[in-house]
Design a protein around this motif. Structure first.
Motif, short mmCIF file in Angstrom:
data_model
loop_
_atom_site.label_atom_id
_atom_site.label_comp_id
_atom_site.label_asym_id
_atom_site.label_seq_id
_atom_site.Cartn_x
_atom_site.Cartn_y
_atom_site.Cartn_z
N ALA A 142 0.85 -1.20 0.00
CA ALA A 142 0.00 0.00 0.00
C ALA A 142 0.88 1.24 0.00
O ALA A 142 1.97 1.25 0.59
CB ALA A 142 -0.92 0.00 1.21
N LEU A 144 0.60 5.23 0.98
CA LEU A 144 -0.15 6.30 1.63
C LEU A 144 0.35 7.63 1.08
O LEU A 144 1.45 8.09 1.43
CB LEU A 144 0.03 6.23 3.15
CG LEU A 144 -0.63 7.32 3.99
CD1 LEU A 144 -2.13 7.37 3.74
CD2 LEU A 144 -0.33 7.11 5.47
N LEU A 188 -2.94 5.84 8.13
CA LEU A 188 -2.24 4.77 8.85
C LEU A 188 -3.22 3.87 9.59
O LEU A 188 -3.07 2.64 9.59
CB LEU A 188 -1.23 5.37 9.84
CG LEU A 188 0.03 6.00 9.24
CD1 LEU A 188 0.88 6.62 10.35
CD2 LEU A 188 0.85 4.98 8.48
N ALA A 191 -4.80 1.64 7.10
CA ALA A 191 -3.89 0.60 6.61
C ALA A 191 -3.80 -0.57 7.58
O ALA A 191 -3.61 -1.73 7.16
CB ALA A 191 -2.50 1.19 6.39
N LEU A 197 -2.03 -7.10 4.19
CA LEU A 197 -1.06 -6.07 3.84
C LEU A 197 0.30 -6.42 4.44
O LEU A 197 0.42 -6.70 5.63
CB LEU A 197 -1.53 -4.71 4.36
CG LEU A 197 -0.64 -3.51 4.01
CD1 LEU A 197 -0.59 -3.33 2.50
CD2 LEU A 197 -1.14 -2.24 4.69
N LEU A 200 3.98 -1.11 3.76
CA LEU A 200 3.36 0.19 3.55
C LEU A 200 4.44 1.20 3.17
O LEU A 200 5.51 1.24 3.78
CB LEU A 200 2.64 0.66 4.81
CG LEU A 200 2.03 2.07 4.75
CD1 LEU A 200 0.85 2.08 3.78
CD2 LEU A 200 1.58 2.54 6.12
N ILE A 202 4.95 5.35 2.69
CA ILE A 202 4.38 6.66 2.96
C ILE A 202 5.29 7.71 2.35
O ILE A 202 6.50 7.64 2.49
CB ILE A 202 4.19 6.90 4.47
CG1 ILE A 202 3.58 8.28 4.74
CG2 ILE A 202 5.49 6.73 5.24
CD1 ILE A 202 3.21 8.52 6.19
N ILE A 231 7.45 -0.44 7.15
CA ILE A 231 7.04 0.78 6.47
C ILE A 231 8.27 1.47 5.87
O ILE A 231 9.34 1.49 6.47
CB ILE A 231 6.31 1.72 7.46
CG1 ILE A 231 5.74 2.94 6.75
CG2 ILE A 231 7.20 2.12 8.61
CD1 ILE A 231 4.77 3.73 7.62
#
Length: 442
Positions: A142, A144, A188, A191, A197, A200, A202, A231
């Motif tokens: 994902a 963001l 967040l 998510a 998932l 992530l 960002i 992340i």
């Protein structure tokens, strides 16, 4: 008072001593002031004065550093300059060698950035022990970010353009302005609820320090540090640094670099998978050839020992023996008859009339004895032939079947000797003396 002669210093010696003392301290400062007396040189250096209402300070920005903050080098501009105190011996002046410069408003943001970075670092939010390793081959990633920005387009095009087959989810959020921190924090939270998932990202594209300030929000940084899955922080360009870069598990210089991080493991996985597939295929082909060679050899040996073939060879051998026996008997009789005729002829010529009855009697007795001997030998040979024929006939396939035996073979004619070679579903044909039946292995 001592009469020892005092040391006399030259101006150069004193200036060098002061320079040594000042520069030996490695003093580096942030200085706030207004630029005045700005002038450039043909070599690309800039000379100016920083002043406030109380004092002024000579400054120099050398050509190697000046282009990075050239926009701030304007007469009368209020700036923050960072550099080291030095001495210019030719004039005996101390000066600030400027390494970095920014507008005073931006400087406040930078000071707040440094303060918060040191605070969070002291709390351990940026420690390596908290970092989570990136998944080797993530199937769901994902991002963001703003759904309309160039960052997400670069990220997706780099992944799909190089053959990545995973799922990419876009979590929309504001990435600039006063509402951006709360929007990113809401993203967040969303998510966390996405099933499956694994990674992530960002971030956003580049911008000024004010544009990127939302990624320095203390609450957002804490949420990034506490996020349960790995992340990647990909904010701005290579030279941009925000606090989420320190809190994330991995920092990528740009969104494109974040895509490269995902791709590296994926492409390495593809290469290792292809190598393993090629090795397995080569091994399979090697063993397949070996087994087919062995199977062909076994089939040739089985064909050589088939009962029908053995019986055919034995029957042919008996026929050959009978033929050779008949030829031998014919040659023996022909020889005896010729010998007898020769004897008769000699007797007829040599014997007198008186001797003929006696010779004839001896001839007849000899002939009778020879005929009896030939008949006896012929009968004995016939008995032997019938005996061998009887034994061969008893061993023949029809006679064996007539005694109650049967032969079971597969579809291709191979006799079944052991049930271990059979599999469920194989078709079999069983032959009896008066017919055959077909069956299937259950």
């Amino acid at each position: 008072m001592s009469q020892q002669k005092a040391q006399v210093w030259s101006v150069g010696q004193l200036t060098a001593r002061i320079k040594q003392l000042l520069e030996g301290q490695s003093w580096e400062f942030w200085i706030r002031g207004e630029i005045s007396n700005l002038r450039g040189s043909p070599r690309g250096h800039f000379y100016f004065t920083l002043k406030d209402e109380h004092a002024q300070l000579s400054c120099v920005a050398f050509a190697g550093r000046a282009p990075a903050f050239h926009a701030s080098l304007q007469e009368g501009r209020q700036v923050l300059a960072w550099g080291q105190v030095s001495v210019y011996p030719q004039r005996g002046n101390y000066q600030l060698v400027v390494q970095h410069m920014m507008d005073d408003g931006v400087g406040k943001l930078q000071q707040e950035f440094e303060r918060l970075r040191q605070q969070l670092s002291a709390e351990g939010l940026f420690s390596k022990e908290r970092k989570k390793p990136l998944p080797k081959v993530p199937s769901t990633v994902a991002f963001l970010t703003s759904p309309t920005g160039a960052a997400i387009q670069d990220f997706i095009s780099n992944l799909h353009g190089r053959g990545w087959r995973g799922r990419i989810l876009v979590i929309p959020a504001l990435v600039q302005g006063a509402e951006a921190p709360s929007s990113l924090r809401a993203g967040l939270s969303l998510a966390k609820e996405i099933p499956g998932l694994e990674l992530l990202v960002i971030g956003r594209g580049g911008g000024s320090l004010e544009d990127l300030s939302c990624f320095n929000d203390e609450h957002l940084v804490r949420d990034v540090a506490a996020f349960p899955i790995p992340i990647i922080s990909a904010v701005g360009h290579e030279t941009d640094t925000v606090l989420t870069d320190f809190a994330a598990d991995v920092r990528a210089e740009t969104p494109t670099a974040a895509a490269t991080l995902v791709l590296n493991s994926y492409l390495d996985f593809l290469q290792r998978t292809q190598r393993a597939s090629n090795s397995l295929l080569h091994l399979f082909r090697h063993h397949y050839r070996q087994h087919m060679t062995g199977l062909l050899h076994i089939r040739q040996r089985l064909n050589a020992f088939r009962p029908a073939k053995v019986l055919q060879e034995r029957e042919q051998y008996v026929d050959d023996l009978a033929h050779r026996l008949r030829l031998a008997m014919a040659r023996c009789l022909q020889g005896k008859v010729a010998s007898s005729r020769e004897i008769v002829h000699r007797l007829t010529i040599a014997a007198t009339q008186s001797q003929l009855p006696a010779k004839e009697g001896r001839y007849l007795r000899a002939f009778e004895k020879l005929r009896s001997l030939v008949l006896s030998k012929t009968e004995a040979c016939g008995v032997r032939v019938r005996e061998v024929s009887g034994r061969l006939g008893a061993a023949s396939l029809p006679q064996t079947l007539a005694r109650g035996y049967s032969i079971t073979a597969t579809e291709d004619g191979n006799v079944v000797r052991n049930p271990k070679g059979l599999s469920a579903g194989d078709l079999l044909r069983t032959r009896f003396a008066d017919g055959s039946v077909q069956s299937r292995v259950e």
